[in-house]
Scaffold this motif. Sequence first.
Motif, PDB file in Angstrom:
ATOM      1  N   ILE A 190       0.387  -1.455  -0.137  1.00  0.00           N
ATOM      2  CA  ILE A 190       0.139   0.183   0.017  1.00  0.00           C
ATOM      3  C   ILE A 190       0.731   1.121   0.288  1.00  0.00           C
ATOM      4  CG2 ILE A 190      -1.770  -1.154   1.453  1.00  0.00           C
ATOM      5  CD1 ILE A 190      -0.708  -0.111   3.875  1.00  0.00           C
ATOM      6  N   GLY A 196      -7.745  -3.701   2.752  1.00  0.00           N
ATOM      7  CA  GLY A 196      -9.002  -4.749   2.290  1.00  0.00           C
ATOM      8  C   GLY A 196      -8.777  -6.039   2.498  1.00  0.00           C
ATOM      9  N   ASP A 245     -13.026  -4.354  -2.487  1.00  0.00           N
ATOM     10  CA  ASP A 245     -13.041  -3.021  -2.906  1.00  0.00           C
ATOM     11  C   ASP A 245     -12.947  -1.922  -2.540  1.00  0.00           C
ATOM     12  OD1 ASP A 245     -12.200  -4.245  -5.323  1.00  0.00           O
ATOM     13  OD2 ASP A 245     -14.012  -4.369  -5.935  1.00  0.00           O
ATOM     14  N   GLU A 246     -13.953  -2.112  -1.141  1.00  0.00           N
ATOM     15  CA  GLU A 246     -13.800  -0.708  -0.418  1.00  0.00           C
ATOM     16  C   GLU A 246     -13.721  -1.113   0.636  1.00  0.00           C
ATOM     17  OE1 GLU A 246     -14.982   2.580  -1.639  1.00  0.00           O
ATOM     18  OE2 GLU A 246     -15.137   2.257  -3.272  1.00  0.00           O
ATOM     19  N   GLU A 291      -9.863   2.827   4.806  1.00  0.00           N
ATOM     20  CA  GLU A 291      -9.009   3.576   4.444  1.00  0.00           C
ATOM     21  C   GLU A 291      -8.488   4.156   2.594  1.00  0.00           C
ATOM     22  OE1 GLU A 291      -5.401   3.103   6.436  1.00  0.00           O
ATOM     23  OE2 GLU A 291      -6.328   3.224   8.130  1.00  0.00           O
ATOM     24  N   SER A 292      -9.694   3.108   1.302  1.00  0.00           N
ATOM     25  CA  SER A 292      -9.505   2.787   0.386  1.00  0.00           C
ATOM     26  C   SER A 292      -9.176   4.041   0.096  1.00  0.00           C
ATOM     27  CB  SER A 292     -10.535   2.017  -0.170  1.00  0.00           C
ATOM     28  OG  SER A 292     -12.145   2.962  -0.060  1.00  0.00           O
ATOM     29  N   ASP A 293      -9.885   5.224  -0.042  1.00  0.00           N
ATOM     30  CA  ASP A 293      -9.878   6.460  -0.329  1.00  0.00           C
ATOM     31  C   ASP A 293      -8.072   7.322  -0.354  1.00  0.00           C
ATOM     32  OD1 ASP A 293     -12.245   6.612  -1.300  1.00  0.00           O
ATOM     33  OD2 ASP A 293     -13.061   7.451   0.238  1.00  0.00           O
ATOM     34  N   ARG A 301      -5.475   6.097   0.439  1.00  0.00           N
ATOM     35  CA  ARG A 301      -4.651   5.178   0.391  1.00  0.00           C
ATOM     36  C   ARG A 301      -4.529   4.612  -1.697  1.00  0.00           C
ATOM     37  NH1 ARG A 301      -1.334   3.791   4.357  1.00  0.00           N
ATOM     38  NH2 ARG A 301      -2.367   3.529   6.615  1.00  0.00           N
TER      39      ARG A 301
END
Length: 126
Positions: free
Chosen positions: A42, A76, A118-119, A122-124, A126
Amino acid sequence: MTDILKSTWLDLVAPLFRRPKRVQVAALCYREKKNRKEVLLITSRDTGRWILPKGWPIDGLDEAGAALQEAREEAGVKKGEIANIPLGTFNYDKRMDSGALTPVEAQVFEVKVQDMRDEFPESDER
């Protein structure tokens, strides 16, 4: 005489002023695909460097469980098999929110990833 003073300083006095290393847990996540292994990395939030998912120990979880939780939140990982014994460790200096550098020893746990999301939290970032 100076050798005795130097030795006393290095061996006895200086260690009293050093901060102990703080401990983090990290997840070395991989999956097997077509007879090879792919490793999950990541980006860090501050510099964008490629890193392993890692974080501080979590109350109520052992070190391996905390490493798996970090992999879920930061990368994720939905489902994975984690080893209970660390593969190894690495040391680095972590810049804290205050700007101070703190020595850290990260314990690395192997995670064989079985499913990803997928979600994730911290997906927004990294």
